[in-house]
Write a protein that holds these residues in place. Structure first.
Motif, PDB file in Angstrom:
ATOM      1  N   TRP A 647      -0.824  -0.038  -7.667  1.00  0.00           N
ATOM      2  CA  TRP A 647      -1.227   1.345  -7.428  1.00  0.00           C
ATOM      3  C   TRP A 647      -0.691   1.817  -6.079  1.00  0.00           C
ATOM      4  O   TRP A 647      -0.793   1.120  -5.070  1.00  0.00           O
ATOM      5  CB  TRP A 647      -2.746   1.430  -7.482  1.00  0.00           C
ATOM      6  CG  TRP A 647      -3.310   2.799  -7.272  1.00  0.00           C
ATOM      7  CD1 TRP A 647      -3.006   3.929  -7.963  1.00  0.00           C
ATOM      8  CD2 TRP A 647      -4.296   3.168  -6.305  1.00  0.00           C
ATOM      9  NE1 TRP A 647      -3.742   4.989  -7.478  1.00  0.00           N
ATOM     10  CE2 TRP A 647      -4.548   4.560  -6.462  1.00  0.00           C
ATOM     11  CE3 TRP A 647      -5.003   2.462  -5.321  1.00  0.00           C
ATOM     12  CZ2 TRP A 647      -5.465   5.245  -5.676  1.00  0.00           C
ATOM     13  CZ3 TRP A 647      -5.916   3.151  -4.546  1.00  0.00           C
ATOM     14  CH2 TRP A 647      -6.135   4.524  -4.719  1.00  0.00           C
ATOM     15  N   GLN A 648      -0.094   2.998  -6.048  1.00  0.00           N
ATOM     16  CA  GLN A 648       0.478   3.633  -4.865  1.00  0.00           C
ATOM     17  C   GLN A 648       1.610   2.803  -4.253  1.00  0.00           C
ATOM     18  O   GLN A 648       1.959   2.981  -3.092  1.00  0.00           O
ATOM     19  CB  GLN A 648      -0.598   3.887  -3.809  1.00  0.00           C
ATOM     20  CG  GLN A 648      -1.652   4.906  -4.237  1.00  0.00           C
ATOM     21  CD  GLN A 648      -2.624   5.247  -3.130  1.00  0.00           C
ATOM     22  OE1 GLN A 648      -2.716   4.552  -2.117  1.00  0.00           O
ATOM     23  NE2 GLN A 648      -3.363   6.330  -3.307  1.00  0.00           N
ATOM     24  N   ASN A 649       2.177   1.890  -5.050  1.00  0.00           N
ATOM     25  CA  ASN A 649       3.262   1.026  -4.572  1.00  0.00           C
ATOM     26  C   ASN A 649       2.876   0.243  -3.320  1.00  0.00           C
ATOM     27  O   ASN A 649       3.746  -0.139  -2.517  1.00  0.00           O
ATOM     28  CB  ASN A 649       4.524   1.853  -4.293  1.00  0.00           C
ATOM     29  CG  ASN A 649       5.102   2.461  -5.557  1.00  0.00           C
ATOM     30  OD1 ASN A 649       5.198   1.789  -6.588  1.00  0.00           O
ATOM     31  ND2 ASN A 649       5.460   3.735  -5.492  1.00  0.00           N
ATOM     32  N   ALA A 650       1.608   0.002  -3.140  1.00  0.00           N
ATOM     33  CA  ALA A 650       1.130  -0.744  -1.976  1.00  0.00           C
ATOM     34  C   ALA A 650       1.240  -2.249  -2.251  1.00  0.00           C
ATOM     35  O   ALA A 650       1.209  -2.681  -3.409  1.00  0.00           O
ATOM     36  CB  ALA A 650      -0.318  -0.367  -1.681  1.00  0.00           C
ATOM     37  N   PRO A 651       1.368  -3.059  -1.203  1.00  0.00           N
ATOM     38  CA  PRO A 651       1.425  -4.520  -1.397  1.00  0.00           C
ATOM     39  C   PRO A 651       0.031  -5.088  -1.658  1.00  0.00           C
ATOM     40  O   PRO A 651      -0.490  -5.901  -0.907  1.00  0.00           O
ATOM     41  CB  PRO A 651       2.006  -5.020  -0.077  1.00  0.00           C
ATOM     42  CG  PRO A 651       1.559  -4.014   0.925  1.00  0.00           C
ATOM     43  CD  PRO A 651       1.544  -2.687   0.205  1.00  0.00           C
TER      44      PRO A 651
END
Length: 732
Positions: A647-651
């Motif tokens: 989600w949200q390209n977060a790590p």
């Protein structure tokens, strides 16, 4: 002036305000004219503004042993105030010395605004320009001094006398018209002044001896403090009993403090024993690893740095050491002492926190069960070997399953599935109405069918998220009238629940609930949506979920007042801005628990990029332990197993984008599959009995004696049974 600081300087000053002043850039813009970067020394005995006497070329430099003390880099508050009482909270009346370098942009008249609590004296370049022997509370700009200064760098020394109570100071630079003027300034000596301040000169034998003696004394104080903790480790926190997990934390704490004391003793010894250092370093790091990987890494860094800085205590010899170099090395060792003290405090805090949370886990997640082994004639069997292995948790350890089959590679899809099954017994499948039914009356259920079928075949419980959410309403509903919208929502709820109710364990009926849900030109009451879901799903599996515990609790109370059935609260815990402290975790869960229903942590994220994976692992351990220890929590769902598709390209994944496990994945594996899973063995006593602690869930009990074996699968829950009987088959 020898040892004027006693034991205060490193134990208190560095812990409060150590900053990298010597290595950082000059402070200039946006300070409102306040000088913020300083080197500080104190508290010095005496309250006279003329003591101690200092030479005109005196320089206070971070890490330098000057005027009988090591100078500390300190940064003032944004409004320029230096809180000296925070540095030395227990000191009596005395004097502090503050030193900084500042640069005048031109030959001009300047105004120096001074605030102090209490008396103050200000010197520029060795010349006294202002003194005010007074008792007063601090305020900015209490005194003003006009002075003509040449363009370039200047030295400022401020003496602040404390006569009791608060203790603070500030200095601000203004132009000739008394308008605040931001000027470059720094605690470190500018290159242009190094020669004049004698920082490039070799240290004398006396200077090095003073520094070595002082730091060795401070290290000795630290060692004594570390050893003083050992008796405290034997104490059980008030209100808690001793048990295995607490004993483990206590043993790890004892090992850490003993190893750190040994490290510091070796560091100040004239002849460093490399083998002893390596052994202590390894022991300290391993003990810290028992609490968290972050603490282990920090411990290892401190230990390695300590060995590298051993030369600070050695007698002079070989290449001459410059005063600037000695100051840098001294500052580093001072920081190591402060870091060691902070590490020790964290380890002791972890021990107490672990003890309390593990005690709660024992009280709320396990039970004592008495196992009775009998033969076929009903007689007790003493000496029988009994093993109890948990097959399945009652508690839900989950993750969203949104990346199932999306890897474009059969091997990666298979690896994703294996990694998922190894940890989780609960899967959240996507039920966004805007995705499920892009075209009115033609829902695309194939992906959802596949995900639900995959879970059912592997015995995974399913949470469907979200049945209704205002941000996931199909665009085609925009033109619907009030009645049409009502029909569309009712059909969506009833048909979807009916299709999957035999497999779905929990329905996230309404996410981020408000009083009404806007659909087209109509408004659907949340109360009505839940009633439609209850009609289609009578078993009691309905949730309302959201991000705000206060809103959820109020919604829950309203539903109870209107006698609307719902069966749990789902709270999200996305922590992209940093891990929540334990106080916030507990406060959030307690607030949700006020609804009187089970609490599901329906989505939790903690970030772990390439440089912060260890921090993520520590945060995961803390969050899961706190949530698992809370009596109202029924499940925890991680949000996105892998960094890819997160989600949200977060790590936010427990796995990296290539599906390799991060430390956080391994931490969860240890918690879920080892620490929080029953795997007990014992031997029956003379009455054929043995007692075990068992986590709630399904267990396989195996009893063996004299070649005979019995296997029994039994569910052990909070309501019983307290006793389980295993009957061995007759001897052949």
């Amino acid at each position: 002036m020898r040892r004027v600081l006693g034991g205060f300087v490193l134990r208190l000053g560095l812990a409060a305000a150590l900053v990298a002043a010597a290595a950082g850039p000059c402070a200039a813009r946006g300070t409102g004219g306040f000088l913020r970067d300083w080197a500080v020394c104190g508290p010095i005995e005496g309250t006279r503004l003329d003591a101690p006497e200092l030479p005109p070329d005196f320089v206070g430099y971070p890490g330098l042993f000057a005027s009988g003390a090591v100078w500390l880099p300190v940064q003032a508050e944004p409004k320029g105030r230096i809180d000296l009482r925070a540095l030395w909270p227990e000191s009596g009346p005395g004097t502090a010395l503050l030193h900084t370098f500042f640069e005048c942009p031109a030959d001009a008249t300047y105004v120096l605004r001074i605030g102090s609590d209490d008396a103050v004296r200000l010197d520029i370049d060795g010349r006294t320009l202002h003194r005010n022997d007074i008792e007063r509370p601090w305020a900015a700009d209490q005194d003003r001094v006009r002075v003509d200064l040449a363009r370039g760098w200047h030295r400022m020394l401020v003496r602040v006398v404390d006569r009791g109570g608060e203790w603070a100071a500030s200095v601000r630079v203004a132009g000739a018209k008394d308008q605040p003027l931001d000027v470059r300034h720094q605690a470190a000596c500018p290159n242009a002044l190094e020669a004049g301040c004698r920082l490039n000169e070799p240290v004398t034998v006396e200077e090095r001896g003073e520094t070595a003696e002082f730091l060795a004394g401070e290290a000795a104080i630290l060692v004594a403090d570390l050893k003083a903790v050992l008796p405290r480790l034997a104490e059980t926190p008030e209100g808690y009993v001793t048990f295995a997990e607490y004993e483990g934390a206590r043993s790890l704490g004892r090992m850490f403090f003993q190893a750190m004391a040994s490290l510091w003793q070796e560091a100040v010894a004239e002849d460093l024993d490399a083998e002893a250092v390596r052994a202590a370093q390894h022991m300290a790091a391993e003990a810290a690893r028992g609490f968290s990987e972050v603490l282990a890494q920090e411990t290892d860094r401190v230990a390695r740095s300590l060995v590298r800085r051993h030369k600070v205590w050695l007698a002079p010899g070989g290449k001459p050491l410059l005063r600037r170099e000695l100051a840098a090395a001294t500052r580093d060792v001072a920081e190591l002492i402060a870091r060691s003290r902070r590490l020790a405090a964290r380890i002791e805090g972890e021990r107490i926190r672990n003890a309390r949370l593990e005690n709660d886990i024992r009280n709320w997640r396990r039970r004592h069960v008495s196992l009775h082994v009998r033969d076929a004639d009903g007689r007790p069997v003493p000496g029988a070997d009994v093993q109890v292995v948990q097959q399945r948790h009652d508690f839900g350890f989950g993750c969203n399953l949104f990346a199932l089959g999306r890897w474009g590679d059969a091997k990666k899809n298979a690896l994703y599935q294996r990694r998922f099954q190894a940890l989780f017994n609960l899967a959240t499948v996507p039920l966004y109405w805007s995705v499920l039914e892009r075209r009115r009356g033609r829902p695309d259920v194939a992906p959802l069918d596949a995900a639900v079928r995959w879970c059912r075949e592997r015995g995974l419980a399913v949470t469907a998220h979200p049945l209704l959410w205002e941000e996931a309403i199909p665009p085609w509903t925009a033109e619907l009238t009030d009645d049409q919208a009502r029909d569309a929502v009712r059909n969506h709820v009833r048909q979807t629940v009916a299709r999957y109710r035999d497999t779905v364990a929990w329905w996230d009926v309404v996410h981020a609930p408000l009083e009404h849900l806007r659909v087209g030109e109509g408004e659907i009451e949340v109360v009505q949506a839940l009633r439609w879901a209850a009609e289609a799903e009578p078993r009691g599996r309905l949730l309302v979920s959201g991000d705000d515990p206060g809103t959820l609790t109020e919604v829950a109370k309203r539903l109870c007042a209107e006698n609307v059935r719902f069966d749990g609260i789902g709270i999200t815990a996305h922590q992209h801005g940093g891990a929540w402290p334990l106080s916030r975790v507990r406060r959030t869960l307690n607030r949700c628990g006020e609804a009187g229903r089970p609490v599901h942590v329906s989505a939790v994220t903690l970030l772990g990029g390439s440089e912060t994976e260890a921090e993520q692992a520590e945060a995961v351990r803390h969050f899961y332990t706190a949530a698992f220890a809370h009596p109202k929590v029924a499940s925890i769902t991680w949000w996105d197993l892998s960094d890819r598709f997160a989600w949200q390209n977060a790590p936010a994944g427990l796995l990296r984008a290539d599906l390799s496990p991060k430390p956080a994945y391994k931490v969860l594996d240890r918690l879920i599959n080892h620490l929080w899973r029953t795997d007990a063995a014992g031997r029956t006593d003379s009455r054929g009995k043995v007692k075990v602690w068992a986590f709630f869930g399904t267990h396989r009990i195996t009893a063996q004696y004299d070649g005979r074996k019995a296997v029994l699968d039994v569910h052990l829950g909070p309501d019983g049974p307290d006793q389980v009987e295993i009957v061995l088959p007759p001897a052949k």
